[in-house]
Motif scaffolding. Structure first.
Motif, PDB file in Angstrom:
ATOM      1  N   LEU A 185      59.349   9.621 -32.081  1.00  0.00           N
ATOM      2  CA  LEU A 185      60.249   9.880 -33.235  1.00  0.00           C
ATOM      3  C   LEU A 185      60.058   8.663 -34.753  1.00  0.00           C
ATOM      4  O   LEU A 185      60.751   8.804 -36.317  1.00  0.00           O
ATOM      5  N   ALA A 192      68.683  13.110 -40.291  1.00  0.00           N
ATOM      6  CA  ALA A 192      67.702  12.362 -40.594  1.00  0.00           C
ATOM      7  C   ALA A 192      67.194  11.641 -41.719  1.00  0.00           C
ATOM      8  O   ALA A 192      66.926  10.751 -42.059  1.00  0.00           O
ATOM      9  N   PHE A 210      68.989  13.736 -30.519  1.00  0.00           N
ATOM     10  CA  PHE A 210      67.704  14.111 -29.993  1.00  0.00           C
ATOM     11  C   PHE A 210      67.408  13.867 -28.728  1.00  0.00           C
ATOM     12  O   PHE A 210      67.257  14.325 -27.721  1.00  0.00           O
ATOM     13  N   TYR A 251      59.629   9.378 -38.332  1.00  0.00           N
ATOM     14  CA  TYR A 251      61.187   8.628 -39.741  1.00  0.00           C
ATOM     15  C   TYR A 251      60.669   7.707 -40.303  1.00  0.00           C
ATOM     16  O   TYR A 251      61.253   8.393 -41.076  1.00  0.00           O
ATOM     17  N   ALA A 275      70.773  10.262 -35.525  1.00  0.00           N
ATOM     18  CA  ALA A 275      69.847  11.679 -35.383  1.00  0.00           C
ATOM     19  C   ALA A 275      69.357  10.871 -33.888  1.00  0.00           C
ATOM     20  O   ALA A 275      68.567  11.874 -33.546  1.00  0.00           O
ATOM     21  N   MET A 276      68.478   9.698 -34.086  1.00  0.00           N
ATOM     22  CA  MET A 276      67.358   9.315 -32.966  1.00  0.00           C
ATOM     23  C   MET A 276      68.732   9.719 -31.147  1.00  0.00           C
ATOM     24  O   MET A 276      68.201  10.330 -30.175  1.00  0.00           O
ATOM     25  N   LEU A 304      66.468  21.602 -32.120  1.00  0.00           N
ATOM     26  CA  LEU A 304      66.352  20.156 -31.990  1.00  0.00           C
ATOM     27  C   LEU A 304      65.571  19.712 -33.167  1.00  0.00           C
ATOM     28  O   LEU A 304      66.230  18.658 -33.599  1.00  0.00           O
ATOM     29  N   TYR A 361      67.358  17.423 -36.194  1.00  0.00           N
ATOM     30  CA  TYR A 361      67.181  15.846 -36.118  1.00  0.00           C
ATOM     31  C   TYR A 361      66.847  15.209 -37.693  1.00  0.00           C
ATOM     32  O   TYR A 361      66.789  14.716 -38.052  1.00  0.00           O
ATOM     33  N   ALA A 419      76.269  11.709 -34.433  1.00  0.00           N
ATOM     34  CA  ALA A 419      75.631  13.381 -35.095  1.00  0.00           C
ATOM     35  C   ALA A 419      76.541  14.118 -36.245  1.00  0.00           C
ATOM     36  O   ALA A 419      76.243  14.388 -37.457  1.00  0.00           O
TER      37      ALA A 419
END
Lengths: 496, 488
Positions: B430, A153, A168, B434, A164-165, A145, A149, A240
């Protein structure tokens, strides 16, 4: 041992690729290509050295090893390769090479880190396909993962953060549900046999009641259905896939989706036969819905990558249908679809990505009449569109046909509905072709000079994939022989 | 039981005695010869000696020293942990306080005194020693939280945070004392007596009430919903080393005490207590994670995430009843260890880039960190991923233990909430990662303390190593924790 070397090589290759960027900007991609080539070679070494029947429980394994890892809970570093895993590992490494080729000139910023993430994703995937200890499987499942990601990202397109978020969180939450299911299984093993175990073969001996078995099966199903993806857990995929860079889309569509299907075949159905049989009508209905609904939604897209993403969901519906039908034809069909779709979807994403790289748009309204300008690309696109719609003679047809054949024996109505999906597949495939390559040449916002045809390198990659699909379409038996070994064992039931 | 302390009793008490000696030494240094470097070095050395002595004391365990303290492998394990945390915090404080042109050395004194309190807490099985330990730790923490930094850019409101913490903590302690008094009135003893077997005359309702009062007081210290309001403000207002100490030792020592109390008193046999604990856990897991979504201040995010992690720990605590008791204790111990490593790492990174003049506590300060300071960003990413529970990190192994304990206790609702909470948590962790990946725009560069930070970097590297090694090959530590937990 060779298997462990392959996985370690993928991890190490990633680190070397990252560091080699400091030496020379063009080094990382070469290191990656070299690593993947060596790994492919090692796979052949691994299988030729030992024929099937080496060690392990039922004699259909090429490679099997088990080393102590966390004795407190009976967790072992347990890997195994049989026919099915071999096919999947080969697909993974092959598409890895394709992805590297797709990213060759496209990824220029932080290339070293990109190839690091690429190789680590592939390492995680190879681990997923070969792990036999359930916690090790979960480890590799999660390891896939983070690098993916990061790929989306950092190198993604305009909406990369959201995509991406979403990717995930969907995968992580469903993975946690699977973790609970795995631990319930291990705990029941402790209650019944006095010792914790996460061994695939040991856990198949655990006797669960009807209710617990259904819940645990559902825990696994959620994780795999999210990865497949199946309606209603599919909404991460269009975002995605369309936001990822080309190489990322290739790996996502070609390889990551197959891990979900593999998990269903390897774990969900063999470990929980009764619950799966009871759940099969629901799962097959979801599959049929995936096929029809996503085909319809695909038809409505203007973003070419999003369209191809929805078609991926639709095709994976055939896989789900085949898996839950649980007879040899359906399963063979599912496996063939996995392989063929891996190649065709990867190629289509490479085409779409190449197009975006040239004209900086994915909007099909701005495209049209490209055939005259880029004939080679058009022909290649025609080939893969035709493959995707299931033309006999190419791999997708074999897979979908077998899946439908097997499902027909179990549930006629759903098979008929799913077969309509074949018609819809033709519609959207030819629709894309028509909109992009035929019709009037629209003056989009791009300069016509940027629309260059496929170069030699790209033609080589596409050529290999075309050859692969033709091989699958004309001589599928070579693949079916390998998977038959595994599927026969799984169908007769794991030793209890 | 003798009423006098003999030499044989003093031997297991050596860690405590040595640590107290270090506190006295630091006090003398403050009085006689003010020197930041000397004080810091003596603190670290003294704590190191205490650590070595603790390890040597293991062969004399288990032993009940006076009715107040029990020195067994479990308490010694956590004594080691507490001492290491204190030493690390001292290392981190050095570059942080380097430029403070004011009384600096008292910080180390407070740190050592707080450590003494923590050691008493982890070794106590009597309400008096528990209370003494809690108060020693808390009072030292009040001063640490309110430590004057004389800088508007640094910890924004140390005094406000200090007063908030003091007043609310006093109230919580009073509530807890009330519960203790109620229990004493019925059992006639202040030790952690088994409440089920004590046959309390006033009945189950009375015992439950007393237990709930005690739990309320303890839940405050552990910053659990609904006793959590102080946490974000205090975390934000306090200087970073104080926050780090509060987040790690403050929580760990309290939780060890709670664990021992729950096991010794069999408190989980009372259904109302289990319900209350479950509700607190559920509310914390959800509340902590949801509220963190709205924050842009790193310290507040970490504060809310610590609320959530304590909620997760409560799930393992509730599993300590019945058949899964051993597993529950192991789960709590391992997760505490994992949580300490992760928190120390996360706060440590903030401390490395901050100083008493300016703290980098907004997430936007770390924008583009991957491209500015790649190694620091990698460290931070590893800590965040561990907090989120991604495999290959110690945070995942902790989650593994928690879920296994929950499964053994059949706590399905709580496990579902754990999954939901973790999913929400992934989002804000995240988001920080990011932010670090985004290209850096106009950002003020970090002001390094130069060579003074070398120790901090070494500690961070060590924490990263622990995080990764125990995430991939935890077998040795698993065995250690199993043997330590069986003592209880």
């Amino acid at each position: 041992m060779t298997l462990v070397m392959i996985i370690i090589l993928l991890f190490a290759g990633g680190l070397v690729a990252w560091l080699s960027e400091y030496a020379n900007a063009g080094m990382p991609r070469k290191v990656t290509m070299l690593t993947l080539a060596v790994c492919l070679l090692l796979v052949f070494v691994m299988v030729s050295g030992a024929g099937p029947g080496v060690a392990a429980v039922d004699g259909s394994w090429f490679v099997y090893l088990k080393a102590e890892w966390m004795p407190r809970f009976g967790i072992y570093f347990q890997l195994g390769v049989d026919g099915l895993s071999l096919l999947m590992v080969l697909l993974t490494l092959f598409l890895g090479v394709m992805a590297t080729g797709a990213a060759w000139s496209e990824i220029t910023e932080r290339a070293g880190f990109f190839y690091f993430n690429l190789l680590w994703t592939l390492a995680g995937v190879v681990g997923v396909f070969t792990a036999l200890d359930l916690l090790l499987f979960f480890f590799f499942w999660e390891i896939m993962l983070i690098p993916m990601y990061l790929i989306i990202a950092i190198w993604g397109h305009e909406n990369k953060n959201y995509a991406a978020m979403k990717f995930f969180i969907f995968t992580q939450v469903s993975g946690l549900l699977m973790l609970i299911a795995i631990l319930v299984l291990a705990y029941f093993h402790y209650l019944q046999f006095g010792v914790y175990s996460f061994d695939y073969f040991e856990l198949s001996r655990v006797r669960l009641g009807n209710q617990p078995e259904m819940w645990v099966m559902l825990g696994f199903f959620f994780a795999f259905a999210t990865k497949l993806p199946s309606v209603p857990f599919h909404s991460w995929l269009p975002d995605a896939h369309s936001q990822a860079p080309t190489a990322g889309s290739v790996i996502l569509a070609g390889v990551l989706l197959k891990t979900g299907a593999y998990g269903l075949i390897r774990f969900t159905l063999p470990l929980f036969p009764d619950a799966s049989a009871a759940f099969a009508p629901v799962a097959m209905s979801l599959a049929a819905i995936s096929i029809i609904y996503c085909a319809k939604v695909a038809f409505a897209q203007t973003d070419i990558k999003r369209l191809i993403a929805y078609t991926s969901v639709s095709h994976m519906g055939f896989v789900t249908l085949g898996v839950f039908a649980w007879n040899i034809q359906a399963l063979q069909g599912a496996v063939m679809t996995m392989l063929a779709h891996g190649l065709s979807a990867a190629a289509l994403f490479m085409l779409a990505g190449g197009l975006q790289h040239r004209i900086h748009t994915r909007n099909m309204d701005e495209m049209g009449g490209f055939w005259a300008k880029v004939p080679r690309m058009a022909v290649v696109a025609l080939f893969f569109s035709v493959a995707a719609l299931g033309m006999p003679g190419l791999g997708n047809f074999v897979g979908e046909f077998l899946a439908l054949l097997g499902a027909f024996r179990v549930n006629v109505a759903l098979t008929v509905i799913s077969a309509i999906g074949l018609v819809l597949a033709s519609v959207y495939s030819l629709w894309v072709l028509q909109r992009v390559f035929q019709g009037k040449f629209t003056d989009g916002q791009y300069s016509i000079d940027t629309l260059t045809d496929l170069g030699r390198r790209e033609m080589v990659f596409y050529g290999v994939m075309m050859a692969g699909l033709v091989w699958m379409g004309l001589y599928p038996q070579s693949f079916l022989n390998l998977s038959a070994m595994t599927l026969d064992t799984l169908l007769t039931g794991l030793p209890r | 039981m003798n009423d006098t302390i003999t030499a044989a009793d003093l031997l297991p008490l050596l860690p405590l005695i040595v640590t107290t000696g270090v506190a006295v030494l630091v006090m003398l240094l403050v009085a006689m010869r003010r020197n930041h470097t000397l004080t810091c070095a003596s603190t670290i050395t003294g704590l190191g000696i205490a650590l070595i002595i603790t390890v040597l004391t293991i062969e004399y365990a288990p032993q009940q020293v006076t009715p107040l303290l029990i020195i067994d492998q479990f308490s010694l394990f956590f004594t080691v942990v507490v001492l290491i945390i204190a030493a690390f915090i001292a290392v981190f404080s050095y570059p942080y306080l380097y430029r403070l042109h004011d009384e600096v050395e008292e910080f180390y004194l407070l740190l050592t005194v707080a450590t003494v309190g923590a050691i008493v807490m982890v070794s106590s099985n009597h309400f008096i020693s528990a209370f003494l330990g809690i108060e020693t730790l808390s009072i030292a923490l009040y001063a640490m939280v309110a430590y004057p930094l004389h800088s508007k850019d640094a910890a924004k409101f140390p005094l406000e945070a200090g007063i908030k913490y003091l007043v609310l903590s006093a109230v919580a302690t009073a509530v807890m004392l009330f519960g203790i008094a109620l229990l004493y009135s019925q059992t006639g003893s202040l030790t952690f007596v088994n409440l089920v077997q004590a046959n309390i005359e006033a009945g189950v309702g009375f015992t439950t009430l007393a237990l709930l009062l005690i739990i309320a007081g303890i839940a405050f210290k552990l910053s659990l919903v609904p006793f959590h309001i102080w946490t974000p403000d205090v975390y934000e207002g306090a200087p970073l080393p104080a926050t780090a100490f509060l987040a790690t030792t403050g929580k760990a020592a309290m939780f060890v005490l709670l664990l021992r109390f729950v096991v010794d008193s069999d408190a989980l046999s009372f259904p109302a207590v289990v319900t209350a604990l479950s509700l607190i856990a559920a509310a914390s897991m959800l509340g902590g994670n949801i509220l963190a979504l709205l924050q842009s201040n790193l310290k507040r995010i970490l504060a809310y995430s610590s609320i959530a992690h304590m909620g997760y720990l409560f799930v393992a605590l509730i599993a300590v009843s019945g058949a899964g008791a051993g597993l529950g204790i192991e789960a709590v111990s391992f997760y505490l260890l994992a949580y300490i490593v992760m928190s120390l790492g996360a706060f440590g990174i903030s401390m490395v880039v901050s100083s008493s003049e300016k703290e980098m506590d907004f997430v936007s300060d770390y924008e583009g960190l991957f491209w500015r300071e790649p190694w620091l960003a990698l460290l931070f990413t590893a800590m965040l991923l561990s907090l989120a529970g991604i495999p290959l990190t110690i945070g995942f192994m902790g989650k593994f233990y928690l879920v296994l304990a929950g499964v053994s206790g059949s706590l399905w609702m709580l496990l579902t909430l754990l999954v939901v909470g973790s999913g929400i948590g992934v989002y804000y962790y995240l988001r920080i990662i990011y932010r670090m990946l985004m290209p850096a725009t106009d950002i003020t560069p970090f002001k390094e303390a130069g060579w003074a930070s070398i120790g901090s970097y070494a500690v961070l590297a060590f924490l990263l190593a622990i995080l990764l090694i125990l995430g991939v090959y935890p077998a040795a530590v698993m065995g250690l924790i199993e043997s330590v937990s069986n003592i209880l």
